[in-house]
Scaffold this active site. Sequence first.
Site, mmCIF file in Angstrom:
data_model
loop_
_atom_site.group_PDB
_atom_site.id
_atom_site.type_symbol
_atom_site.label_atom_id
_atom_site.label_comp_id
_atom_site.label_asym_id
_atom_site.label_seq_id
_atom_site.Cartn_x
_atom_site.Cartn_y
_atom_site.Cartn_z
ATOM 1 N N GLY A 11 -6.580 2.219 6.808
ATOM 2 C CA GLY A 11 -5.913 1.256 5.931
ATOM 3 C C GLY A 11 -5.904 -0.125 6.539
ATOM 4 N N GLY A 12 -6.964 -0.403 7.312
ATOM 5 C CA GLY A 12 -7.001 -1.634 8.110
ATOM 6 C C GLY A 12 -7.151 -2.917 7.320
ATOM 7 N N TYR A 141 4.328 10.786 -4.397
ATOM 8 C CA TYR A 141 4.025 10.005 -3.197
ATOM 9 C C TYR A 141 5.031 10.319 -2.087
ATOM 10 C CZ TYR A 141 3.442 5.739 -0.352
ATOM 11 O OH TYR A 141 3.239 4.847 0.676
ATOM 12 N N PRO A 168 9.032 2.093 7.729
ATOM 13 C CA PRO A 168 9.468 0.722 7.433
ATOM 14 C C PRO A 168 10.243 0.689 6.117
ATOM 15 C CG PRO A 168 7.127 0.958 6.963
ATOM 16 C CD PRO A 168 7.623 2.308 7.406
ATOM 17 N N THR A 169 11.080 -0.311 5.970
ATOM 18 C CA THR A 169 11.694 -0.548 4.657
ATOM 19 C C THR A 169 10.700 -1.381 3.839
ATOM 20 O OG1 THR A 169 12.965 -2.264 5.799
ATOM 21 C CG2 THR A 169 14.098 -0.190 5.344
ATOM 22 N N ASN A 170 11.149 -2.161 2.879
ATOM 23 C CA ASN A 170 10.210 -2.843 1.974
ATOM 24 C C ASN A 170 9.419 -3.938 2.682
ATOM 25 O OD1 ASN A 170 12.317 -1.545 0.281
ATOM 26 N ND2 ASN A 170 11.073 -2.391 -1.362
ATOM 27 N N VAL A 171 8.113 -3.725 2.781
ATOM 28 C CA VAL A 171 7.241 -4.635 3.534
ATOM 29 C C VAL A 171 6.644 -5.677 2.584
ATOM 30 C CG1 VAL A 171 5.368 -4.750 5.219
ATOM 31 C CG2 VAL A 171 6.548 -2.575 4.833
ATOM 32 N N ARG A 213 17.700 -4.327 -1.349
ATOM 33 C CA ARG A 213 16.617 -3.862 -0.476
ATOM 34 C C ARG A 213 16.678 -4.570 0.873
ATOM 35 N NH1 ARG A 213 16.570 -0.553 -3.819
ATOM 36 N NH2 ARG A 213 14.892 0.116 -5.227
#
Length: 319
Positions: A11-12, A141, A168-171, A213
């Site tokens: 996923g780079g 998902y 992570p939370t929302n990126v 969020r």
Amino acid sequence: MALPMRVLVTGGSGLVGKAIEHVVQQEGGKLEGEEWIFLSSKQADLVDVEQTRAVFEKYRPTHVIHLAAKVGGLYLHMRENLQFLRDNIKINDNVLQTAHESGVTKVVSCLSSCIFPDKTTYPIDETMIHNGSPHDSNFGYSHAKRMIDVQNRAYFQQYGRCYTAVIPTNVFGPHDNFNIENGHVLSALINKTYKAKKEGTPVTVCGSGAPRRQFIYSLDLARLIIWALRRYEEVAPIILSVGEKDEISIKEAVDMIAKALDFKGEIHFDTTMSDGQMKKTASNGKLRRLLPDFSFTPLNEAIKMTCDWFEINYNIART
């Protein structure tokens, strides 16, 4: 003496992959002798086990940061839960099993805060991930992502592998999917607000603006993932997030975006649209115990930098 790492980042070419690439190449995140390979979906479809094996044979990584996933915004997930479940289970199993078969020393996979139980007490910590069903909107998902944690524990139990995960939370940040229909919330709103400013129209926000969020800037997350690869030694996952006090409402986020883009028009909230989860407050206590001095980029600054990047790259980013 250990040989330098050869790190494969799946996923780079995505949001987090590009941020890690920036930290590695521009901020001295790469140590002498190390090799970092950023893999995009154009180079290999990781849903296919043969293509996955070919990539591992070609690059022979010692370490893997696993970011690749089939992802989308809330409404796309609601329509295609089965596809998200199947594709992500295949991707994750192919990457983890091929890493194991290839003798990879360490894998750090990226989970998501949507895996948290829908009905729970707050703040959520790492021990609570499996305590109840995730939110209905993206259960496919979410369950596929939860299984990475289960699989990591099994690789450790059966083979002693140090394969772990970060949550992570929302990126958000540069190189995100800014698509208005299926992008992540902040990035879709940046595009929407930019467009409204150019066209002189109001901004319409999906939902009430009330959900809260914790947003994390992609470059902060990249620095933390590299720390986890080098220093975090548990198989149990770790939440990578700003503190509980830094949680904000979607409405507050929209106001920050409007300010960053100098949007002076009207903002409407379409309450006929789903809000998704009202909140999913996560505790970063574990991170703070291990890394007390890490400083996060203030949200208004990070939103401003992301808006500036978007304005410069608008024609590339809007796809």
